[in-house]
Design a protein around this motif. Structure first.
Motif, PDB file in Angstrom:
ATOM      1  N   ALA A 139      36.289 -96.479  29.529  1.00  0.00           N
ATOM      2  CA  ALA A 139      36.457 -97.372  30.675  1.00  0.00           C
ATOM      3  C   ALA A 139      37.912 -97.828  30.783  1.00  0.00           C
ATOM      4  O   ALA A 139      38.637 -97.916  29.792  1.00  0.00           O
ATOM      5  CB  ALA A 139      35.543 -98.585  30.512  1.00  0.00           C
ATOM      6  N   GLY A 166      35.998 -97.589  36.023  1.00  0.00           N
ATOM      7  CA  GLY A 166      36.098 -96.197  35.611  1.00  0.00           C
ATOM      8  C   GLY A 166      37.450 -95.647  36.009  1.00  0.00           C
ATOM      9  O   GLY A 166      38.007 -96.009  37.055  1.00  0.00           O
ATOM     10  N   VAL A 169      29.917 -97.788  33.199  1.00  0.00           N
ATOM     11  CA  VAL A 169      30.813 -98.913  33.482  1.00  0.00           C
ATOM     12  C   VAL A 169      30.111-100.241  33.165  1.00  0.00           C
ATOM     13  O   VAL A 169      30.692-101.139  32.556  1.00  0.00           O
ATOM     14  CB  VAL A 169      31.288 -98.878  34.954  1.00  0.00           C
ATOM     15  CG1 VAL A 169      32.081-100.143  35.291  1.00  0.00           C
ATOM     16  CG2 VAL A 169      32.147 -97.644  35.212  1.00  0.00           C
TER      17      VAL A 169
END
Length: 616
Positions: A358, A395, A419
């Motif tokens: 992430a 992301g 996410v």
């Protein structure tokens, strides 16, 4: 040393019972020497049992022989004292203990047993003076004498008793189920018990009484419960033990809400026994909502929910920030953290490392300089205060493929899910990092603990096992799917979209229990087994007795199991199950006190037809 016998001497009072109103009476108290103070003609002994302390005085002027005998006393000697209760002088009153206004002036002393010098004193604070936890577990019989441990075990008793009484009042029968049964793995490894009578065959210790309690419903008992020991051969953590105790219940003809009502009832009784009042009903939240708002299926509601703030940025701004515009942009807010240093902001990235790749934006001041309007909208959307810590989790523009998040439905896309969970993990890591400093988990203006309960519902029916290339049961294979998902044919066409009539009860981010409405029709049970990749022959081999039982008039039924150890741990304010289990195992699954497990003799192995092969 010449020891005395108890004989016909009877205890009249426990060490925590005497008060000023008992002054002038003759009493007999018994217990352990907690502490001895020798002041010449006067010897003071703090006598201890599970109820508290009583000060005993041995006066040489009243009885030289008893005084001399008392001079031989040492810590943890077991004694019986006969004497008269006397009020203490005002300047000697001990206001820290309930018996602090009195003392017992001894007229007889019996030394019932002596004691070696213990490796630590029961009056020691375990966290500060005992070298390590292994010492406590090796000498558990001494550790259990400590007031905190005795209070924890008493709390466990009160909680279990309150639960039993509440369920009995609701018409539940407590029924025991077997400890020696057949192996039907439910996710963790079984503990196996070899059979001497049937060489080469094994019983298994139960991971839960699941099938037996369902059979009790088939048998017409209507409402069953059991506070039962269960066993799982799995890697241990602070909140796991190889043998544990669960509050297990099952009932016929229920909807989910009926199960919730019963559980909330006995939890209210249990927490009342520990001095806490609960507010019911508990809030409800679907699995999808929990993942999208908290990044976890066991949300800690003491912290603010996450917020998707993707729409506050333009597509061009997201491109500049190298954020994938097709994925959520989650704002994690931790209240009252205040200004962070550069070093502390860098530590956030460390906390966020390995979170599914992430992208983390932790420098809100810098972000605000570049995108002031977007940041203003974010603060408004999240309800942020000036001293709140805010971090964005998104992301990247070139997201890497993630392993399948089993059971994720179309509306919670695979990368969305990644996410959400990355943001949820960071949310908890930040909270734990700043909780003590900023008292994030305490109520303001309220002395009671902050208990935030939640029911999480509508779990995925299946998880995808990438290694095995097949679907696996998210809870267990006896959980009923939603009727609508069965009718629509999703079981065959889209197993990942099938919802289960499963539910978890969560407290402050800890899952305390898991349950479901069960499958009560044989054909549906067979369908589920097939969806899990079992052939009909394999299903009959493993669960034939249960499939047959379903043919004989099985009513709709459902239930739940909650961890008693976890409940008591939370109520006791502990951070390990070992603090509320009398005789726990270490993280290596060893009992240091009895030195188990141990090898057994060749004769025993031969009798069981077992050969041990050592492999590395």
């Amino acid at each position: 040393m010449q020891l005395d016998f108890l004989g016909d001497l009877k205890r009249t009072h426990t060490c925590g019972a005497l008060r000023a109103s008992d002054a002038g009476s003759t009493v007999v108290v018994m217990g352990w020497v907690n502490r001895r103070r020798d002041l010449g003609n006067l010897i003071f002994v703090d006598l201890r049992d599970r109820t508290g302390l009583t000060q005993v005085v041995f006066n040489a002027e009243q009885s030289k022989a008893i005084h001399e005998k008392a001079s031989t006393l040492r810590s943890e000697f077991v004694i019986a004292v006969t004497g008269s209760v006397k009020k203490r002088e005002p300047n000697t009153i001990n206001k820290n203990i309930p018996t602090g206004e009195i003392e017992v002036v001894a007229s007889e002393l019996r030394i019932l047993n002596e004691a070696k010098t213990p490796p630590f004193s029961p009056s020691d604070d375990a966290t500060s003076t005992i070298a390590n936890e292994e010492t406590r577990l090796k000498y558990r019989y001494i550790d259990l004498r400590r007031p905190q441990m005795q209070a924890n075990i008493e709390l466990r008793h009160k909680v279990a008793l309150a639960i039993r009484n509440d369920l009995a009042a609701r018409g539940f029968f407590e029924i025991e189920t077997p400890f020696m049964t057949r192996s039907t793995p439910e996710g963790a490894r079984d503990y196996l018990v070899p059979s001497r009578v049937h060489p080469g065959q094994f019983y298994a210790l139960p991971q839960s009484p699941q099938l037996f309690k369902q059979i009790l419903m088939i048998s017409g008992f209507d409402k069953y419960f059991q506070i039962v020991r269960c066993f799982r051969d799995e890697d241990l953590r602070a909140d796991r033990q190889p043998e544990f105790t669960q509050i297990d219940l099952e009932m016929t003809f229920p909807q989910q809400e009926r199960v919730f009502e019963v559980v909330e009832g006995f939890l209210t009784a249990a927490f009342k026994a520990a001095g806490h009042d609960l507010k019911t009903p508990f809030p409800r939240m679907t699995y999808d909502q929990a993942i999208a708002q908290y990044g976890s299926d066991k949300p800690d509601l003491r912290l603010p929910a996450m917020t998707d703030v993707r729409e506050t940025f333009t597509p061009e701004q997201l491109a500049t920030l190298q954020i994938d515009s097709s994925l959520p942009v989650m704002c994690v807010r931790v209240p009252k953290v205040g200004e962070l240093s550069r070093k502390e902001r860098d530590e956030i990235k460390t906390l966020a490392s390995n979170k599914n790749g992430a992208k983390i934006l932790e420098d809100f001041k810098r972000l605000e300089k570049s995108f002031p309007e977007a940041v203003a909208k974010i603060r408004e959307k999240c309800g942020a205060q000036a001293d709140d810590l805010m971090v964005l989790v998104a992301g990247g523009t070139t997201p890497q493929p993630h392993p399948s998040e089993g059971g994720v439905k179309p509306e919670v896309k695979q990368h969305d899910h990644a996410v959400f969970t990355a943001a949820g993990a960071l949310r908890l890591a930040l909270a734990q990092k700043y909780a003590e400093k900023h008292k994030l988990f305490e109520r303001s203006g309220d002395t009671d603990k902050d208990f935030r309960w939640l029911w999480v519902t509508d779990f995925p029916m299946f998880e995808y096992d990438a290694e095995g290339g097949r679907w696996a049961a998210a809870h267990h294979p006896f959980t009923s799917p939603h009727e609508q998902d069965l009718i629509s044919g999703k079981l065959e066409s889209d197993p990942g979209a099938v919802r289960a009539l499963a539910y978890d009860v969560v407290l402050n981010g800890t899952e305390l229990g898991s349950g479901s409405i069960r499958i009560h029709q044989q054909e549906i049970q067979k369908q589920i087994f097939r969806a899990l990749g079992m052939t009909d022959e394999e299903a009959r081999s493993r669960f034939g007795f249960f499939l047959e039982a379903l043919e004989y008039g099985t009513p709709p039924h459902g239930g739940i199991a909650l961890g008693l150890d976890r409940i008591v741990m939370i109520l006791a304010g502990g951070d390990s199950l070992r603090e509320v289990i009398p005789f726990p195992k270490t993280a290596q699954a060893k009992d240091l006190m009895v030195d188990a497990p141990t090898p057994v003799s060749e004769a025993q192995l031969k009798e069981l037809g077992i050969a041990v092969r050592h492999e590395r």
